[in-house]
Design an enzyme around this catalytic site. Structure first.
Site, PDB file in Angstrom:
ATOM      1  N   GLU A  21      26.432 -95.035  82.088  1.00  0.00           N
ATOM      2  CA  GLU A  21      25.811 -93.735  82.270  1.00  0.00           C
ATOM      3  C   GLU A  21      24.341 -93.861  82.695  1.00  0.00           C
ATOM      4  O   GLU A  21      23.895 -93.189  83.606  1.00  0.00           O
ATOM      5  CB  GLU A  21      25.900 -92.963  80.935  1.00  0.00           C
ATOM      6  CG  GLU A  21      25.186 -91.644  80.920  1.00  0.00           C
ATOM      7  CD  GLU A  21      26.140 -90.498  81.180  1.00  0.00           C
ATOM      8  OE1 GLU A  21      27.164 -90.441  80.486  1.00  0.00           O
ATOM      9  OE2 GLU A  21      25.862 -89.682  82.071  1.00  0.00           O
ATOM     10  N   ASP A  22      23.628 -94.746  82.040  1.00  0.00           N
ATOM     11  CA  ASP A  22      22.169 -94.746  82.166  1.00  0.00           C
ATOM     12  C   ASP A  22      21.573 -95.893  82.971  1.00  0.00           C
ATOM     13  O   ASP A  22      20.372 -95.913  83.197  1.00  0.00           O
ATOM     14  CB  ASP A  22      21.516 -94.809  80.763  1.00  0.00           C
ATOM     15  CG  ASP A  22      21.910 -93.624  79.895  1.00  0.00           C
ATOM     16  OD1 ASP A  22      22.297 -92.592  80.464  1.00  0.00           O
ATOM     17  OD2 ASP A  22      21.824 -93.743  78.668  1.00  0.00           O
TER      18      ASP A  22
END
Ligand code: MN
Length: 485
Positions: free
Chosen positions: A76-77
């Protein structure tokens, strides 16, 4: 490597040298991937994934889950690719990380989006329960650190935690996690009610604790005299759970007997009933408050005997169960991961039977929209979950029809049910509802309950209200008909 050592020391399953290496590797991988990021607390971001891995370890999860927890935010990051995870940590770990990442996209924006998020959670449960457990462990750490989040976001996150995450933990029998999630969220979700509850709590607890302590001493002595091996302690009610109970009793704290409750843990099932008998020899129970959840477990698998007795020290609630039942009450579905002592060999064996079932289930589910029909988890046996058009989840017994749904929403809606739509299509009122259905009731001022409804309404609440209405408003023939049922 203090962080890694700490995670491993919290794990309740055996950890091999290979496991240790993998956990170290995952930690270093996450630390590297997140190295530019900081938490709102100012700490390096990796501290968050370590906390999530620790939560998973405390829940008794296996090495793959710990790896998934450490890596849960890298897709996600960061610029990490799925292939990298697969190459280093294998397909299973990638599956967990991708599962958690998909769940991450669900944002609670009022109840309208609730259906969607609950559906996604159910998909996650059906695919691999460990995805959900990492997500819940992630939420626990986020809610524990909610004071660092901007105020305008706090309430939304807190409400979402109570309505989605804590309620799922409850459905899966994870009582301890449910209590923690709710208690951390409570203050932000309902500040005024929180304050009021805490005041009542603070005022009441010392007295309740004293009564419980005195009763405990007497119980320990009696059980010892009768050579019944037991471990007695007390638990203080979670504040959010106290609040729910106070609401039920219109804030009359006199009606809440379990602010502090005693827990008697015994070795085997017959001992539970013997302990109950001995306690009832000591004190008279309050009629109607003896609950046998051993013979009749709750839907989430909870088992225990409950009784409320009138002692010379005050009224005390006592819960009696075996150590194993206790573990299940606290950990729920996660307890299946924990290695258990077997009576004969004294060896520790694992029994994640349900995991095999889930894997089979995963093979069965080719069509994702059909998944709920195939979801035969014991936990959800005999229950279905349907949704209002606004996304509220309604829990009904299997075989329930739109009439049951209508009465559960509100008796006035039940009384005026004219027609029903399921998933956007008009259906007959005797249609059996299925897991995941979105149900809409069309009311009309001229509609009124019919005795025919009694042929298919399943819930006691609906049947009672239909009968009452017919008796009060119905003509002679209908009344006659009802009486002779
Ligand atoms: Mn996270």
């Amino acid at each position: 490597m203090d962080a890694v050592q700490n995670i491993i020391s919290l794990m309740e399953v055996p950890v091999t040298e290979k496991d240790r290496e993998l956990i170290e590797q995952a930690y270093l991988f996450a630390a590297q991937a997140h190295k530019e990021q900081k938490r709102r607390t100012g700490e390096p971001y990796v501290s968050h994934v370590v906390a999530v891995a620790e939560n998973c370890a405390k829940l008794g999860m296996d090495t793959e889950t710990i790896l998934g927890a450490l890596l849960h935010d890298v897709l996600e990051d960061t610029s990490t690719t799925p292939e990298e995870i697969k190459t280093i940590f294998g397909e299973n770990v990638l599956f967990l990380v991708e599962g958690v990442t998909k769940l991450g996209h669900v944002k609670y924006r009022g109840r309208v989006r609730h259906v969607e998020s609950m559906r996604k959670f159910f998909v996650a449960i059906a695919e691999d329960i460990r995805v959900l457990i990492i997500k819940l462990a992630d939420r626990l750490h986020n809610i524990e650190t909610l004071q660092f989040v901007p105020e305008e976001k706090q309430k939304r996150i807190a409400l979402e935690t109570i309505e989605v995450h804590a309620s799922l933990a409850g459905r899966l029998g994870m009582g301890k996690l449910k209590g923690l999630l709710e208690d951390h969220a409570f203050k932000y979700a309902y500040p005024k009610e929180h304050e009021k509850t805490v005041n009542i709590f603070t005022e009441r607890v010392p007295r309740a604790q004293e009564a419980a302590q005195n009763a405990e001493n007497k119980i320990v002595k009696t059980l010892t005299d009768f050579k019944l091996e037991s471990q007695v302690d007390s638990r203080v009610k979670h504040t959010y759970s106290l609040y729910r109970k106070l609401l039920k009793h219109e804030w009359d704290v006199e009606k809440v007997y379990d602010i502090v409750a005693l827990r008697v843990l015994v070795t085997n099932l017959p001992d539970c009933y013997q302990a109950l008998g001995l306690i009832h020899m000591l004190w008279k129970p309050i009629p109607g408050r003896i609950k046998d959840y051993i013979a009749l477990p709750k839907h989430n698998g909870y088992q225990s005997l409950h009784t409320t007795v009138i002692t010379e020290f005050g009224i005390v609630e006592i819960q009696i169960r075996t150590h194993e039942m206790h573990e299940i009450a606290e950990m729920g579905i996660a307890s299946h991961f924990i290695y258990k002592e077997t009576a004969t060999s004294g060896k520790r064996v694992t029994k994640p039977n349900w995991l095999d079932q889930l894997k089979e289930l995963h093979g069965v589910i080719k069509n994702p929209s059909k998944f709920l029909e195939h979801l035969h988890l014991d936990l959800f046996r005999d229950r279905i979950f349907v949704f209002t058009p606004k996304g509220d989840v309604i829990d009904l017994p299997e075989g329930a029809c739109p009439i049951d749904f209508a009465y559960l929403i509100h008796s006035s809606i039940g009384q005026q049910t004219h027609a029903a739509k399921v998933n956007g299509k008009m259906v007959a009122l005797n249609t059996k509802l299925k897991n995941g259905d979105i149900v809409e009731i069309i009311t009309s001022k001229n509609a009124k309950p019919s005795s025919k409804w009694l042929d298919f309404a399943k819930t006691t609440a609906a049947r009672k209200k239909i009968r009452t209405y017919i008796t009060e408003h119905g003509g002679f023939i209908e009344r006659f008909f009802t009486r002779n049922q």
